[in-house]
Design a protein around this motif. Sequence first.
Motif, PDB file in Angstrom:
ATOM      1  N   ASP A  75      -2.507   6.078 -15.484  1.00  0.00           N
ATOM      2  CA  ASP A  75      -2.100   7.873 -14.567  1.00  0.00           C
ATOM      3  C   ASP A  75      -1.151   7.505 -13.459  1.00  0.00           C
ATOM      4  OD1 ASP A  75      -3.327   9.765 -12.859  1.00  0.00           O
ATOM      5  OD2 ASP A  75      -5.466   8.064 -12.450  1.00  0.00           O
ATOM      6  N   ALA A  76      -0.713   8.895 -12.899  1.00  0.00           N
ATOM      7  CA  ALA A  76       0.038   8.215 -11.737  1.00  0.00           C
ATOM      8  C   ALA A  76      -0.527   7.816 -10.778  1.00  0.00           C
ATOM      9  CB  ALA A  76       0.813  10.068 -11.643  1.00  0.00           C
ATOM     10  N   LEU A  77      -0.167   6.828  -9.963  1.00  0.00           N
ATOM     11  CA  LEU A  77      -0.749   6.612  -8.713  1.00  0.00           C
ATOM     12  C   LEU A  77      -0.048   6.832  -7.754  1.00  0.00           C
ATOM     13  CD1 LEU A  77       0.025   2.162  -9.554  1.00  0.00           C
ATOM     14  CD2 LEU A  77      -1.883   3.918 -10.497  1.00  0.00           C
ATOM     15  N   PRO A  78      -0.960   7.332  -6.610  1.00  0.00           N
ATOM     16  CA  PRO A  78      -0.493   7.937  -5.202  1.00  0.00           C
ATOM     17  C   PRO A  78      -0.145   6.404  -4.845  1.00  0.00           C
ATOM     18  CG  PRO A  78      -2.759   7.288  -5.817  1.00  0.00           C
ATOM     19  CD  PRO A  78      -2.079   7.456  -6.841  1.00  0.00           C
ATOM     20  N   ILE A  79       0.988   6.662  -3.816  1.00  0.00           N
ATOM     21  CA  ILE A  79       1.779   5.129  -3.236  1.00  0.00           C
ATOM     22  C   ILE A  79       1.622   5.844  -1.862  1.00  0.00           C
ATOM     23  CG2 ILE A  79       3.498   4.039  -2.829  1.00  0.00           C
ATOM     24  CD1 ILE A  79       3.584   4.115  -5.741  1.00  0.00           C
ATOM     25  N   SER A  80       2.008   7.229  -1.397  1.00  0.00           N
ATOM     26  CA  SER A  80       1.689   7.200  -0.058  1.00  0.00           C
ATOM     27  C   SER A  80       1.671   8.543  -0.132  1.00  0.00           C
ATOM     28  CB  SER A  80       3.117   7.128   0.747  1.00  0.00           C
ATOM     29  OG  SER A  80       4.374   7.927  -0.084  1.00  0.00           O
ATOM     30  N   GLN A  82      13.221  -3.562   0.123  1.00  0.00           N
ATOM     31  CA  GLN A  82      12.389  -2.449   1.736  1.00  0.00           C
ATOM     32  C   GLN A  82      12.350  -1.648   1.250  1.00  0.00           C
ATOM     33  OE1 GLN A  82      12.374  -3.658   4.987  1.00  0.00           O
ATOM     34  NE2 GLN A  82      11.737  -1.138   4.608  1.00  0.00           N
ATOM     35  N   GLN A  83      13.061  -0.892  -0.276  1.00  0.00           N
ATOM     36  CA  GLN A  83      12.589   0.517  -0.996  1.00  0.00           C
ATOM     37  C   GLN A  83      11.413   0.775  -1.357  1.00  0.00           C
ATOM     38  OE1 GLN A  83      15.852   0.931  -4.175  1.00  0.00           O
ATOM     39  NE2 GLN A  83      14.769   3.438  -4.289  1.00  0.00           N
ATOM     40  N   VAL A  84      10.987  -0.116  -1.939  1.00  0.00           N
ATOM     41  CA  VAL A  84       9.538  -0.065  -2.004  1.00  0.00           C
ATOM     42  C   VAL A  84       8.828   0.327  -1.217  1.00  0.00           C
ATOM     43  CG1 VAL A  84       9.885  -0.284  -4.772  1.00  0.00           C
ATOM     44  CG2 VAL A  84       9.197  -1.940  -3.004  1.00  0.00           C
ATOM     45  N   LEU A  85       8.998  -0.639   0.180  1.00  0.00           N
ATOM     46  CA  LEU A  85       8.372  -0.638   1.433  1.00  0.00           C
ATOM     47  C   LEU A  85       8.273   1.425   1.864  1.00  0.00           C
ATOM     48  CD1 LEU A  85       8.607  -3.938   2.666  1.00  0.00           C
ATOM     49  CD2 LEU A  85       6.945  -3.551   1.726  1.00  0.00           C
ATOM     50  N   ASP A  86       9.005   0.864   1.656  1.00  0.00           N
ATOM     51  CA  ASP A  86       9.594   2.223   2.793  1.00  0.00           C
ATOM     52  C   ASP A  86       8.621   3.252   1.425  1.00  0.00           C
ATOM     53  OD1 ASP A  86      11.556   1.186   4.170  1.00  0.00           O
ATOM     54  OD2 ASP A  86      12.703   1.907   3.612  1.00  0.00           O
ATOM     55  N   MET A  87       8.599   3.555   0.808  1.00  0.00           N
ATOM     56  CA  MET A  87       7.824   3.998   0.088  1.00  0.00           C
ATOM     57  C   MET A  87       6.029   4.161  -0.192  1.00  0.00           C
ATOM     58  SD  MET A  87       9.986   4.355  -3.573  1.00  0.00           S
ATOM     59  CE  MET A  87       8.651   4.958  -4.740  1.00  0.00           C
ATOM     60  N   GLY A  88       5.814   2.799   0.524  1.00  0.00           N
ATOM     61  CA  GLY A  88       4.450   3.010   0.648  1.00  0.00           C
ATOM     62  C   GLY A  88       4.251   1.839  -0.131  1.00  0.00           C
ATOM     63  N   GLU A 128       3.404  -1.035   0.008  1.00  0.00           N
ATOM     64  CA  GLU A 128       2.473  -1.967   0.468  1.00  0.00           C
ATOM     65  C   GLU A 128       0.904  -1.683   0.095  1.00  0.00           C
ATOM     66  OE1 GLU A 128       1.434  -5.155   3.991  1.00  0.00           O
ATOM     67  OE2 GLU A 128       3.183  -3.821   4.385  1.00  0.00           O
ATOM     68  N   GLU A 129       0.392  -0.452   0.309  1.00  0.00           N
ATOM     69  CA  GLU A 129      -0.390   0.203   1.031  1.00  0.00           C
ATOM     70  C   GLU A 129      -1.226   0.169  -0.182  1.00  0.00           C
ATOM     71  OE1 GLU A 129      -2.130   5.150   1.686  1.00  0.00           O
ATOM     72  OE2 GLU A 129      -0.751   4.278   2.909  1.00  0.00           O
ATOM     73  N   GLY A 130      -0.513   0.729  -0.620  1.00  0.00           N
ATOM     74  CA  GLY A 130      -0.838   1.413  -3.037  1.00  0.00           C
ATOM     75  C   GLY A 130      -1.262  -0.088  -3.626  1.00  0.00           C
ATOM     76  N   SER A 131      -0.506  -1.370  -3.224  1.00  0.00           N
ATOM     77  CA  SER A 131      -0.948  -2.896  -3.325  1.00  0.00           C
ATOM     78  C   SER A 131      -2.180  -2.582  -3.234  1.00  0.00           C
ATOM     79  CB  SER A 131       0.193  -3.686  -3.212  1.00  0.00           C
ATOM     80  OG  SER A 131       1.329  -3.305  -4.479  1.00  0.00           O
ATOM     81  N   ARG A 132      -2.272  -2.681  -1.451  1.00  0.00           N
ATOM     82  CA  ARG A 132      -3.544  -3.565  -1.490  1.00  0.00           C
ATOM     83  C   ARG A 132      -4.482  -2.337  -1.601  1.00  0.00           C
ATOM     84  NH1 ARG A 132      -2.885  -5.066   4.618  1.00  0.00           N
ATOM     85  NH2 ARG A 132      -0.734  -5.581   3.891  1.00  0.00           N
ATOM     86  N   SER A 133      -4.575  -0.808  -2.000  1.00  0.00           N
ATOM     87  CA  SER A 133      -5.961  -0.508  -2.117  1.00  0.00           C
ATOM     88  C   SER A 133      -6.066  -0.706  -3.743  1.00  0.00           C
ATOM     89  CB  SER A 133      -5.033   0.947  -2.550  1.00  0.00           C
ATOM     90  OG  SER A 133      -6.556   1.874  -2.773  1.00  0.00           O
ATOM     91  N   ALA A 134      -5.255  -0.832  -4.530  1.00  0.00           N
ATOM     92  CA  ALA A 134      -5.247  -1.348  -6.620  1.00  0.00           C
ATOM     93  C   ALA A 134      -6.314  -3.184  -5.928  1.00  0.00           C
ATOM     94  CB  ALA A 134      -4.310  -1.196  -6.945  1.00  0.00           C
TER      95      ALA A 134
END
Length: 105
Positions: free
Chosen positions: A8-13, A81-87, A89-95
């Motif tokens: 699946d495609a993951l919503p990150i932000s 930092q690049q992936v943090l800027d893409m959201g 942390e929020e995606g990982s926390r949700s998973a």
Amino acid sequence: EDTLSLHDALPISEGDRYHGCWVVGEVAAPDRFAFDDFFANADFEPDTSLPASHCTYAFVERDGGTRATYVSGYDSAEALQQVLDMGMEEGSRSAINQIDEFLAR
């Protein structure tokens, strides 16, 4: 080395969806496994233009249950930092917050 595609495609932000795939480098069942986690194209092939994380998941018996430890790293502070800027942390926390419910099924 095997590739495991996420299905699946993951919503990150807000509004963004990213495909991903794992390239598994080590499996030491039942104690641990390690893989590189890539962003991917729509065919689930690694997109090497975006940073990959290097992940290790370990499982240890503890007090009649299992303690799971997840460690991820990046090649540089800039990649992180690049992936943090893409959201990320929020995606990982949700998973991660879904794991207990998933295992209870």
